[in-house]
Write a protein that holds these residues in place. Sequence first.
Motif, PDB file in Angstrom:
ATOM      1  N   TRP A 236       2.242   8.162  -8.329  1.00  0.00           N
ATOM      2  CA  TRP A 236       1.774   9.430  -8.255  1.00  0.00           C
ATOM      3  C   TRP A 236       0.648   9.940  -9.207  1.00  0.00           C
ATOM      4  O   TRP A 236      -0.016  10.586  -9.054  1.00  0.00           O
ATOM      5  N   CYS A 244      -2.229  10.299  -6.568  1.00  0.00           N
ATOM      6  CA  CYS A 244      -1.367  10.151  -5.261  1.00  0.00           C
ATOM      7  C   CYS A 244      -2.052   9.892  -4.040  1.00  0.00           C
ATOM      8  O   CYS A 244      -1.348   9.754  -3.127  1.00  0.00           O
ATOM      9  N   ALA A 249      -1.678   4.384  -2.755  1.00  0.00           N
ATOM     10  CA  ALA A 249      -0.625   5.219  -2.364  1.00  0.00           C
ATOM     11  C   ALA A 249      -0.523   5.350  -0.889  1.00  0.00           C
ATOM     12  O   ALA A 249       0.335   5.760  -0.403  1.00  0.00           O
ATOM     13  N   ILE A 406       5.995  17.174  -3.946  1.00  0.00           N
ATOM     14  CA  ILE A 406       6.011  15.906  -3.342  1.00  0.00           C
ATOM     15  C   ILE A 406       6.729  15.877  -2.198  1.00  0.00           C
ATOM     16  O   ILE A 406       6.549  15.193  -1.048  1.00  0.00           O
TER      17      ILE A 406
END
Length: 443
Positions: A236, A244, A249, A406
């Motif tokens: 992240w 992120c 990712a 998130i």
Amino acid sequence: MHLDRRGFLKFAGITGAAAALAACGGPSTGGGGPAAVPEVDYSGVQPAKEITWWTNNPGSSETVSRQIIDAYQRANPGTKVNLVTAGATYEEIAQRFQTAQAGGGSQLPDLVVLSDVWWFRYYMQRSIVPMDPLIAATGIDTADYRQQLIEDYRYDGKLWALPWARSTPIFYYNKAHWQKAGLPDRAPATWAEMAEWGPRLQAAGTGAQKAYQLPALADYAGWSFQNNLWGEGGAWSDEWDVTCDSPEAVRAVSALQNAVTSGWAGVAATDGTTDLGAGAVSATVGSTGSLVTVLDAARFDVGAGFLPAGPVAGPVCPTGGAGLGIPAGVPPERQLAAAAFAKFLTSPENTVLFSQATGYLPLRTSADTGPLLAETPLRKIAIDQLDRTRTQDRARAFFPGADQEIARTCANILNQRADVQGELTTLKGTLTRIFDTDVKPNI
């Protein structure tokens, strides 16, 4: 005003630490952040005879907590510890703690449970004290705590809490379903292996709705998905830099989306471990703090293992859970008494007692875990996995409201099939704004 979990997290994400700091006089504009909490010399302080501990009784732990309090009061005649259930969740405790700060020391607890995503905002707010002088004054042996658990609370060269209800995510599975699908009796070594096993489980006629259940996003996306990101070489964030939307990712989250769109994986609405215990799914990832609940609910043999590895790193696992903080707004004698109780609460004997009742990790290396493991051998999985843990990404643990952002992003990707790259790029902008507005001025 009443706020449910979603409403409060929205409030926290919008107002963040900046609003909380405004209630305490606002952040400094001199470039160095708010003034540090003055360190107290406790050498001449007599500990208070009565303190109050705020908790949410994680893992349904009220009974064992009261048992420990009774033992402490017997060992320290004339002392009193008031246990207050200050909320059902960490967020409810945080809301009540924030409100109490406006009322001063008389409204504040002396010891408060703070989760992994809440303690840092209170550091930024300067509303908890550094533990180091209290550790010295009460003779707490920090070297005997499992360092993977205690070091999570260190920042700016100081320790800001002691570990308490600490956990990691682990992989749970239904052994009967594994056997019916002809799989070896173990957790998958890698997520690539789980992607091979998922369709086999789905087609095995186990009666489960899904072979694998991703954990509930509101509680777990930011936490447990760190394993998936780290395994691909992503994260992240890297320290304070939000990463992120990196290619690594994107690959990690795309793999999660592919598992759902392929049909063998689902997304838990409330709790993946509850779905597992009910036999609705064959496997899930859940907290070690859920171990006792899972074993009690399941009518089948439960298997457990490390979180699967990725192609770049692994097995690698985040720590989580909650610690014990001491408010800056209470008098030194109450702070000292609270630290003395926290020392007892997290003693080798009591950490085993708490772990036995809940499934949370034993905190102390000197604790005798033999009887604990003899009673429930699966606990060894969680303890052994500590050697493969990694400190959480700051964007998840230190940015106010980031956990909710998130979770919202992951819900769009996994439930709405939104574009992974686009969603993660948007998330990067959101998290960067949170850092610039709510974090950077206060560190």
